[in-house]
Scaffold this motif. Structure first.
Motif, PDB file in Angstrom:
ATOM      1  N   ILE A  97      53.535  54.638  76.417  1.00 17.60           N
ATOM      2  CA  ILE A  97      53.221  53.089  76.061  1.00 17.60           C
ATOM      3  C   ILE A  97      55.112  52.703  75.153  1.00 17.60           C
ATOM      4  CG2 ILE A  97      53.102  53.290  73.726  1.00 17.60           C
ATOM      5  CD1 ILE A  97      50.505  55.328  73.708  1.00 17.60           C
ATOM      6  N   VAL A  98      55.696  53.628  75.386  1.00 18.70           N
ATOM      7  CA  VAL A  98      57.156  53.343  75.070  1.00 18.70           C
ATOM      8  C   VAL A  98      57.462  52.567  76.879  1.00 18.70           C
ATOM      9  CG1 VAL A  98      59.021  54.124  74.455  1.00 18.70           C
ATOM     10  CG2 VAL A  98      57.894  55.291  73.845  1.00 18.70           C
ATOM     11  N   LYS A  99      57.470  52.406  77.549  1.00 16.31           N
ATOM     12  CA  LYS A  99      57.495  52.043  78.329  1.00 16.31           C
ATOM     13  C   LYS A  99      57.703  50.236  78.500  1.00 16.31           C
ATOM     14  CE  LYS A  99      59.049  55.628  82.004  1.00 16.31           C
ATOM     15  NZ  LYS A  99      59.236  56.865  83.055  1.00 16.31           N
ATOM     16  N   ALA A 100      55.709  50.651  78.862  1.00 18.98           N
ATOM     17  CA  ALA A 100      54.910  49.742  78.686  1.00 18.98           C
ATOM     18  C   ALA A 100      55.938  48.255  77.731  1.00 18.98           C
ATOM     19  CB  ALA A 100      53.035  49.569  78.335  1.00 18.98           C
ATOM     20  N   LEU A 101      55.805  48.657  76.541  1.00 17.84           N
ATOM     21  CA  LEU A 101      56.379  48.411  75.615  1.00 17.84           C
ATOM     22  C   LEU A 101      57.618  47.521  75.646  1.00 17.84           C
ATOM     23  CD1 LEU A 101      55.050  49.464  72.441  1.00 17.84           C
ATOM     24  CD2 LEU A 101      54.336  47.554  73.222  1.00 17.84           C
ATOM     25  N   LYS A 102      59.104  47.998  76.465  1.00 18.11           N
ATOM     26  CA  LYS A 102      60.552  48.153  76.845  1.00 18.11           C
ATOM     27  C   LYS A 102      59.690  46.944  77.431  1.00 18.11           C
ATOM     28  CE  LYS A 102      63.498  50.995  76.698  1.00 18.11           C
ATOM     29  NZ  LYS A 102      63.990  52.124  77.087  1.00 18.11           N
ATOM     30  N   LYS A 103      59.006  47.430  78.274  1.00 17.67           N
ATOM     31  CA  LYS A 103      59.360  46.078  79.859  1.00 17.67           C
ATOM     32  C   LYS A 103      58.530  44.888  79.288  1.00 17.67           C
ATOM     33  CE  LYS A 103      56.116  45.611  84.005  1.00 17.67           C
ATOM     34  NZ  LYS A 103      54.749  46.570  85.178  1.00 17.67           N
ATOM     35  N   GLY A 105      59.687  43.833  76.831  1.00 16.53           N
ATOM     36  CA  GLY A 105      61.166  42.994  75.801  1.00 16.53           C
ATOM     37  C   GLY A 105      60.890  43.410  74.784  1.00 16.53           C
ATOM     38  N   LYS A 106      59.962  44.532  73.926  1.00 16.50           N
ATOM     39  CA  LYS A 106      60.158  45.114  72.490  1.00 16.50           C
ATOM     40  C   LYS A 106      61.119  46.121  72.394  1.00 16.50           C
ATOM     41  CE  LYS A 106      56.582  42.503  71.801  1.00 16.50           C
ATOM     42  NZ  LYS A 106      56.252  41.783  71.219  1.00 16.50           N
ATOM     43  N   VAL A 107      62.115  46.265  71.619  1.00 15.62           N
ATOM     44  CA  VAL A 107      63.331  47.100  71.190  1.00 15.62           C
ATOM     45  C   VAL A 107      62.018  48.028  69.880  1.00 15.62           C
ATOM     46  CG1 VAL A 107      64.834  48.344  69.285  1.00 15.62           C
ATOM     47  CG2 VAL A 107      65.514  45.549  70.486  1.00 15.62           C
ATOM     48  N   GLU A 381      60.911  43.275  67.945  1.00 16.55           N
ATOM     49  CA  GLU A 381      60.903  44.641  67.567  1.00 16.55           C
ATOM     50  C   GLU A 381      59.361  46.134  67.396  1.00 16.55           C
ATOM     51  OE1 GLU A 381      63.523  45.738  64.004  1.00 16.55           O
ATOM     52  OE2 GLU A 381      64.842  43.916  64.333  1.00 16.55           O
ATOM     53  N   ALA A 382      59.138  47.176  68.172  1.00 11.76           N
ATOM     54  CA  ALA A 382      58.210  47.520  67.296  1.00 11.76           C
ATOM     55  C   ALA A 382      58.893  48.713  67.093  1.00 11.76           C
ATOM     56  CB  ALA A 382      57.902  47.257  68.676  1.00 11.76           C
TER      57      ALA A 382
END
Length: 387
Positions: A97-103, A105-107, A381-382
């Protein structure tokens, strides 16, 4: 086999929601920070809690770890971006989940307390461990430890971070606008008046080391704007040199330049070069001090901020004016190219310097009107909360 029992009823248990968390989630939402829940609870249980907190409104925003595994990679990334609650998940899913959100462009900030949270906390942009219930492994992998294990503390940290970031930006804007004015004024004076002694090197040194330094100390202690948590997030690398920051630097830099050149031109015509140089130096010095009031807020009027809310700034500006006056009447005045001035010269210097404040108010008024027409789209941001 039990016999002769009388049915009295059913008993259910639930994890109580901590005080202030619902309000903190709402504050995050207003600030453009998306709160995501990751939990090992059942899908229905997770949705029930998320709905009470305002994290999710519909079951379509909830997905289980098993469902994530059944989706193709592209669809899985899209589902992660759309969902706000992840139930029955494993440590593998948390990292996913973290990798998908960063992918996208989310912080991402990830919170947790167990050993199985350590990999995802390490992967996140900001890893946050719980100070009371968190394991040593989780704390070691994190960037920040919350001493009271309370989600509201994270929101308070976001608010304080925005205040610090805003004050750094204000300081940079102040330095760049005043230094731009000095450079442009010297360049224009050299080209137009052929005066290379327009501002002496000792005067420039005084402006940079003394005049500019006083307000900066106070700007770093400025309180946050009232609407700081109602603005969309901005990436740190973009906030310092955003369009609004560059526009502010250019506008005030050009205004102070025009003011300085105008004073010198009039002074040169009526009083001669020595008086014109001294008058110009005092005018630009006082203007830079008063310009600090404009920098207090990028959008809000100084009257709304409160004229006396930053007493340190008032004290530093008053001290800056006093130091300049003492320099002009001291035995060292000659070393700074300052000659004796009449009371009318002092009034002109102070009056012109104060004009930067109403000009700044008009600039902010136009900026607020333009901002109201443009809708801000919160992104960037997330915030992930582990249930």
């Amino acid at each position: 086999t039990e016999e002769g029992l009388i049915f009295l009823g059913l008993c259910g248990m639930t994890d109580g929601i901590k005080e202030g968390v619902k309000e903190a989630v709402a504050e995050c939402k207003a600030a453009g920070v998306a709160t995501v829940m990751i939990t090992g609870d059942h899908v229905r249980t997770a949705f029930s809690i998320a709905k009470k907190l305002g994290i999710a409104e519909d079951m379509s925003e909830v997905i289980s770890g098993e469902q994530l595994d059944s989706l193709p990679a592209r669809e899985r990334d899209r589902a992660i971006a759309d969902c706000r609650v992840f139930a029955r998940v494993s440590p593998k899913h948390k990292n996913m989940i973290v990798k998908a959100l960063k992918k996208r462009g989310k912080v991402v900030a990830m919170t947790g307390d167990g050993i199985n949270d350590a990999p995802s906390i390490k992967t996140a942009d900001i890893g946050i461990a719980m100070g009371k219930s968190g394991t040593d492994v989780t704390k070691s992998a994190s960037d920040m430890v919350i001493a009271d294990d309370n989600f509201t503390t994270i929101v308070a940290a976001v608010k304080e971070g925005r205040r610090i970031s805003a004050n750094i930006r204000k300081t940079i804007q102040f330095f760049l606008s005043t230094n731009l004015a000095e450079v442009l004024a010297i360049l224009i004076a050299s080209l137009v008046f052929f005066r290379f002694d327009f501002l002496l090197s000792t005067q420039l040194l005084w402006l940079n080391l003394i005049t500019d330094s006083f307000p900066v100390l106070a700007l770093g202690m400025e309180k946050e704007d009232a609407d700081i948590m109602n603005r969309p997030p901005v990436r740190a690398e973009k906030s310092l040199f955003s369009k609004s920051s560059i526009a502010s630097i250019a506008f005030f830099g050009l205004y102070i330049t025009a003011l300085t050149i105008g004073v010198y031109a009039v002074g040169l015509k009526f009083y001669g070069n020595e008086v014109a140089t001294a008058l110009t130096f005092l005018t630009i010095s006082f203007t830079e001090l008063f310009h600090a009031f404009n920098i207090r807020s990028e959008r809000q009027s100084i009257f709304r901020c409160g004229l006396f809310s930053n007493k340190i700034l008032l004290a530093t500006v008053a001290l800056g004016i006093l130091v300049n006056v003492l320099l002009a009447i001291s035995p060292f005045a000659g070393a700074f190219g300052l000659v004796s001035l009449g009371w009318q010269h002092w009034l002109v210097a102070l009056g012109l310097a104060v004009s930067v404040i109403p000009v700044g108010e008009i600039y902010k008024l136009v900026l607020r009107a333009a901002t109201r027409r443009k809708k801000a789209s919160p992104k960037g941001e997330a915030q992930i909360m582990k249930g």
